[in-house]
Design an enzyme around this catalytic site. Structure first.
Site, PDB file in Angstrom:
ATOM      1  N   LYS A 221       1.114  13.292   5.216  1.00 56.24           N
ATOM      2  CA  LYS A 221      -0.324  13.256   5.512  1.00 56.24           C
ATOM      3  C   LYS A 221      -0.745  11.880   6.024  1.00 56.24           C
ATOM      4  CE  LYS A 221      -3.618  12.543   2.238  1.00 56.24           C
ATOM      5  NZ  LYS A 221      -4.644  11.584   2.680  1.00 56.24           N
ATOM      6  N   ASN A 222      -0.313  10.841   5.330  1.00 52.97           N
ATOM      7  CA  ASN A 222      -0.815   9.511   5.684  1.00 52.97           C
ATOM      8  C   ASN A 222      -0.182   8.951   6.956  1.00 52.97           C
ATOM      9  OD1 ASN A 222      -2.459   9.685   3.490  1.00 52.97           O
ATOM     10  ND2 ASN A 222      -1.383   8.158   2.242  1.00 52.97           N
TER      11      ASN A 222
ATOM     12  N   ARG B  86     -11.981  11.232   4.636  1.00 53.93           N
ATOM     13  CA  ARG B  86     -12.267   9.812   4.472  1.00 53.93           C
ATOM     14  C   ARG B  86     -11.531   8.943   5.475  1.00 53.93           C
ATOM     15  NH1 ARG B  86     -15.123  10.785   0.105  1.00 53.93           N
ATOM     16  NH2 ARG B  86     -14.222  12.590  -0.862  1.00 53.93           N
TER      17      ARG B  86
ATOM     18  N   CYS C  41     -17.424   8.487  -2.226  1.00 56.90           N
ATOM     19  CA  CYS C  41     -16.271   7.807  -2.817  1.00 56.90           C
ATOM     20  C   CYS C  41     -15.653   8.702  -3.878  1.00 56.90           C
ATOM     21  CB  CYS C  41     -16.700   6.532  -3.519  1.00 56.90           C
ATOM     22  SG  CYS C  41     -17.828   5.572  -2.565  1.00 56.90           S
TER      23      CYS C  41
ATOM     24  N   ARG D 227     -14.842   2.387  -1.279  1.00 50.94           N
ATOM     25  CA  ARG D 227     -13.768   2.218  -0.293  1.00 50.94           C
ATOM     26  C   ARG D 227     -14.374   1.543   0.928  1.00 50.94           C
ATOM     27  NH1 ARG D 227      -9.727   7.358  -0.337  1.00 50.94           N
ATOM     28  NH2 ARG D 227      -8.301   5.885   0.602  1.00 50.94           N
ATOM     29  N   PRO D 228     -14.517   0.212   0.862  1.00 53.39           N
ATOM     30  CA  PRO D 228     -15.167  -0.499   1.950  1.00 53.39           C
ATOM     31  C   PRO D 228     -14.318  -0.458   3.221  1.00 53.39           C
ATOM     32  CG  PRO D 228     -14.248  -2.044   0.348  1.00 53.39           C
ATOM     33  CD  PRO D 228     -14.026  -0.666  -0.202  1.00 53.39           C
ATOM     34  N   ILE D 229     -14.969  -0.710   4.357  1.00 46.74           N
ATOM     35  CA  ILE D 229     -14.220  -0.795   5.619  1.00 46.74           C
ATOM     36  C   ILE D 229     -14.442  -2.153   6.284  1.00 46.74           C
ATOM     37  CG2 ILE D 229     -14.079   1.699   6.048  1.00 46.74           C
ATOM     38  CD1 ILE D 229     -16.431   1.368   8.003  1.00 46.74           C
ATOM     39  N   ASP D 230     -14.840  -3.124   5.464  1.00 51.26           N
ATOM     40  CA  ASP D 230     -15.112  -4.459   6.025  1.00 51.26           C
ATOM     41  C   ASP D 230     -13.898  -5.055   6.741  1.00 51.26           C
ATOM     42  OD1 ASP D 230     -14.179  -4.409   3.278  1.00 51.26           O
ATOM     43  OD2 ASP D 230     -14.295  -6.592   3.314  1.00 51.26           O
ATOM     44  N   LEU D 231     -12.688  -4.817   6.219  1.00 48.86           N
ATOM     45  CA  LEU D 231     -11.497  -5.398   6.857  1.00 48.86           C
ATOM     46  C   LEU D 231     -11.219  -4.730   8.206  1.00 48.86           C
ATOM     47  CD1 LEU D 231      -9.173  -5.558   3.719  1.00 48.86           C
ATOM     48  CD2 LEU D 231     -10.436  -7.435   4.752  1.00 48.86           C
TER      49      LEU D 231
ATOM     50  N   ASP E 206      -0.997   6.164  -5.222  1.00 49.38           N
ATOM     51  CA  ASP E 206      -1.062   7.620  -5.058  1.00 49.38           C
ATOM     52  C   ASP E 206      -0.156   8.371  -6.041  1.00 49.38           C
ATOM     53  OD1 ASP E 206      -2.908   7.296  -3.084  1.00 49.38           O
ATOM     54  OD2 ASP E 206      -1.617   7.896  -1.427  1.00 49.38           O
TER      55      ASP E 206
ATOM     56  N   ILE F  68      -5.197  -1.083  -7.310  1.00 47.92           N
ATOM     57  CA  ILE F  68      -5.642  -0.872  -5.914  1.00 47.92           C
ATOM     58  C   ILE F  68      -7.072  -0.341  -5.864  1.00 47.92           C
ATOM     59  CG2 ILE F  68      -5.122   0.232  -3.695  1.00 47.92           C
ATOM     60  CD1 ILE F  68      -2.920  -1.687  -4.574  1.00 47.92           C
TER      61      ILE F  68
ATOM     62  N   ARG G 250      -6.059  19.192   0.798  1.00 44.54           N
ATOM     63  CA  ARG G 250      -6.166  18.067   1.734  1.00 44.54           C
ATOM     64  C   ARG G 250      -4.795  17.444   1.978  1.00 44.54           C
ATOM     65  NH1 ARG G 250      -8.940  13.697  -0.588  1.00 44.54           N
ATOM     66  NH2 ARG G 250      -8.068  12.775   1.264  1.00 44.54           N
TER      67      ARG G 250
HETATM   68  C1  UD1 Z   1      -4.349   4.456   2.261  1.00 48.67           C
HETATM   69  C2  UD1 Z   1      -3.893   5.850   1.970  1.00 48.67           C
HETATM   70  C3  UD1 Z   1      -4.174   6.215   0.524  1.00 48.67           C
HETATM   71  C4  UD1 Z   1      -3.599   5.175  -0.412  1.00 48.67           C
HETATM   72  C5  UD1 Z   1      -4.015   3.777  -0.002  1.00 48.67           C
HETATM   73  C6  UD1 Z   1      -3.340   2.665  -0.790  1.00 48.67           C
HETATM   74  C7  UD1 Z   1      -4.191   6.974   4.101  1.00 48.67           C
HETATM   75  C8  UD1 Z   1      -4.897   8.026   4.876  1.00 48.67           C
HETATM   76  N1  UD1 Z   1      -4.593   6.790   2.846  1.00 48.67           N
HETATM   77  O1  UD1 Z   1      -5.752   4.435   2.081  1.00 48.67           O
HETATM   78  O2  UD1 Z   1      -3.594   7.485   0.256  1.00 48.67           O
HETATM   79  O3  UD1 Z   1      -4.060   5.430  -1.713  1.00 48.67           O
HETATM   80  O4  UD1 Z   1      -3.709   3.546   1.381  1.00 48.67           O
HETATM   81  O5  UD1 Z   1      -1.964   2.773  -0.664  1.00 48.67           O
HETATM   82  O6  UD1 Z   1      -3.246   6.370   4.567  1.00 48.67           O
HETATM   83  N2  UD1 Z   1     -10.082  -2.519   1.148  1.00 48.67           N
HETATM   84  C9  UD1 Z   1     -11.144  -3.380   1.340  1.00 48.67           C
HETATM   85  N3  UD1 Z   1     -11.743  -3.404   2.576  1.00 48.67           N
HETATM   86  C10 UD1 Z   1     -11.317  -2.617   3.612  1.00 48.67           C
HETATM   87  C11 UD1 Z   1     -10.212  -1.753   3.393  1.00 48.67           C
HETATM   88  C12 UD1 Z   1      -9.630  -1.725   2.141  1.00 48.67           C
HETATM   89  O7  UD1 Z   1     -11.560  -4.103   0.441  1.00 48.67           O
HETATM   90  O8  UD1 Z   1     -11.888  -2.699   4.709  1.00 48.67           O
HETATM   91  C13 UD1 Z   1      -9.424  -2.466  -0.184  1.00 48.67           C
HETATM   92  C14 UD1 Z   1      -9.598  -1.089  -0.844  1.00 48.67           C
HETATM   93  O9  UD1 Z   1     -10.818  -1.006  -1.535  1.00 48.67           O
HETATM   94  C15 UD1 Z   1      -8.404  -1.056  -1.764  1.00 48.67           C
HETATM   95  C16 UD1 Z   1      -7.338  -1.830  -0.987  1.00 48.67           C
HETATM   96  O10 UD1 Z   1      -8.027  -2.586   0.003  1.00 48.67           O
HETATM   97  O11 UD1 Z   1      -8.689  -1.761  -2.933  1.00 48.67           O
HETATM   98  C17 UD1 Z   1      -6.289  -0.983  -0.310  1.00 48.67           C
HETATM   99  O12 UD1 Z   1      -6.921   0.012   0.473  1.00 48.67           O
HETATM  100  P1  UD1 Z   1      -6.272   0.575   1.811  1.00 48.67           P
HETATM  101  O13 UD1 Z   1      -4.835   0.148   1.893  1.00 48.67           O
HETATM  102  O14 UD1 Z   1      -7.161   0.226   2.949  1.00 48.67           O
HETATM  103  O15 UD1 Z   1      -6.334   2.116   1.576  1.00 48.67           O
HETATM  104  P2  UD1 Z   1      -6.616   3.241   2.646  1.00 48.67           P
HETATM  105  O16 UD1 Z   1      -6.057   2.826   3.968  1.00 48.67           O
HETATM  106  O17 UD1 Z   1      -8.040   3.663   2.557  1.00 48.67           O
END
Ligand code: UD1
Length: 418
Positions: free
Chosen positions: A22-23, A92, A116, A121-125, A306, A328, A398
């Site tokens: 999936k991922n 998501r 959530c 689950r921020p997207i700032d990065l 996961d 995480i 999903r």
């Molecule tokens: C992906 C996986 C998910 C898995 C996760 C961690 C997919 C579709 N999903 O999710 O199954 O649980 O990796 O291995 O691939 N963060 C920020 N800001 C951001 C982005 C992330 O602070 O802009 C933080 C998140 O809150 C979290 C950490 O970074 O604490 C890791 O998240 P991230 O690796 O981005 O997870 P996803 O890509 O959403």
């Protein structure tokens, strides 16, 4: 409302070929937007998240066709770059379309991905990475308006957390940025290596995936790709942990056991016999699982967040005490209350959960609260005494392609009741 009816206590026996990941497939489907023409994605699992991604591609103007486990995406003509909220909310990880649209169209408009389930689950990065590449991103009333065009250019950028999604978004956007982009602090997950593999099949110059520095030479003409998605390592560990919970021997094919190492070593410590080959792993369990040293979730190659709920479910029906530390996500113990309904002894305090095996769980009526939490309930039910009803299957669908068929083929007493 559909649910699984599971009668636990039957040992599992047999081999299975694991579904496509999936991922991996979600960013790969987004990547098909990068070039006009028809890309071919093989080993594509049948998941509701994949359907949601295909709906987004269709809406943007792609012609999408599924033939068994092969999906054809013809991205010759795109007629829009906006994704309505309705589709953004369905999945998501829809935010991954941002980088791909920016690279292909020079613009993207989408709303924030839906609510959530694992805490914030921020997207700032993601946004910082795209801004570093020259994108102008405005946020207003829950909507993201991104413009790139001639402003996009490759450069060095640094992720403060190795975010999987932000790494993928940056890789996709960088394909459309002339010059060299270097992503420092990149996530090292195997799914990122898989995305690189698909990008190679499109003619992209990407290197370093699997390490913390990924380099993309962007702005080159790309062509449609043809690629087989890797096996799903989390689906594999789900079925291997199921053998730990229910007893018996399960062999999964189609996943490099190197990607499963952190979970396999836990199962081994808990008393299972683990064997591996080039693309397979087998777990045999003849006695209740014992407690193990603390399990701390971490970015790859650490223990995957996961798999946290899934291993916890298996250990809850064993003997002995295990501490979990979830590093995480903030809110990833929502399965605990449901496992308690099955007799589990789990104490949670902040990021820490302490599981004391009770010897055997019992059947109950439980509800999935999220994808992996739902899988965990199924694993617990397979080892529990009596009948369990697991509802909330929309979460499980999903990420698992025909979970009930796979488990029934291993000898589980499981039925999907519509
Ligand atoms: C992906 C996986 C998910 C898995 C996760 C961690 C997919 C579709 N999903 O999710 O199954 O649980 O990796 O291995 O691939 N963060 C920020 N800001 C951001 C982005 C992330 O602070 O802009 C933080 C998140 O809150 C979290 C950490 O970074 O604490 C890791 O998240 P991230 O690796 O981005 O997870 P996803 O890509 O959403």
């Amino acid at each position: 409302m559909s649910y699984y009816r599971i009668v636990g206590g039957r040992p599992l026996e047999g081999c299975l070929t694991v579904q496509g990941a999936k991922n991996s497939v979600l960013p790969i489907l987004a990547a098909t937007l990068l070039a006009p023409g028809q890309s071919i994605i093989r080993n594509c699992p049948d998941l509701s998240d994949v359907s949601a991604a295909l709906d987004i591609l269709s809406l943007l103007g792609c012609r999408v066709d599924r033939q068994g486990d092969t999906v054809l995406v013809d991205a010759s003509v795109l007629h829009r770059w906006d994704i309505p909220e309705r589709l953004m909310r369905e999945m998501r990880s829809s935010v991954i379309f941002l980088g791909a649209l920016l690279a292909r169209m020079g613009a993207a408009e989408l709303s924030y991905p839906g609510g959530c389930e694992l805490g914030p689950r921020p997207i700032d990065l993601h946004l910082a990475a795209l801004r570093a590449l020259g994108a102008d991103i405005r946020e207003a009333q829950g909507c993201l308006c991104c413009r790139g065009g001639r402003g996009l250019r490759g450069r060095e950028l640094c992720l403060s957390i190795p975010s999987v999604g932000a790494t993928e978004n940056a890789m996709l956007a960088a394909c459309g940025c002339p010059g060299v982009t270097t992503i420092m602090g990149a996530a090292r997950e195997p799914e990122i290596v898989d995305l690189q593999g698909f990008l190679h099949s499109m003619g992209a110059q990407v290197s370093g995936a699997g390490s913390s520095v990924v380099t993309v030479r962007g702005g080159l003409p790309l062509h449609p790709g043809d690629y087989g998605v890797m096996g799903d390592r989390i689906a594999a560990v789900t079925y291997l942990c199921a053998a730990g919970a229910a007893g018996g021997r399960v062999l999964t094919r189609g996943v490099n056991p190197e990607c499963l190492k952190s979970v396999l070593s836990c199962l081994e410590e808990a008393g299972c016999t683990v064997e591996t080959g080039p693309d397979w792993a087998a777990v045999e369990c003849c006695q209740p699982l014992s407690g193990i040293s603390p399990v701390r979730t971490a970015p790859y190659p650490g223990f995957p967040t996961d798999a946290q709920a899934i291993l916890m479910a298996a250990l809850a029906g064993g003997k002995g005490t295990t501490m979990f530390v979830e590093n995480i996500f903030d809110n990833r113990y929502r399965h605990v209350d449901e496992l308690r309904r099955m007799g589990a002894d789990i104490q949670v305090s902040g990021r820490v959960a302490v599981v004391t095996g009770t010897g055997r769980l019992h059947g109950a009526s439980v509800r999935s609260t999220d994808l992996r939490g739902g899988a965990a309930l199924v694993v617990a039910a397979l080892g529990a005494k009596g009948e369990t009803q697991v509802s909330g299957l929309n979460h499980i669908c999903r990420g698992y392609d025909g979970m009930e068929r796979t488990l029934a083929a291993l000898g589980a007493d499981i039925q999907k009741i519509e």
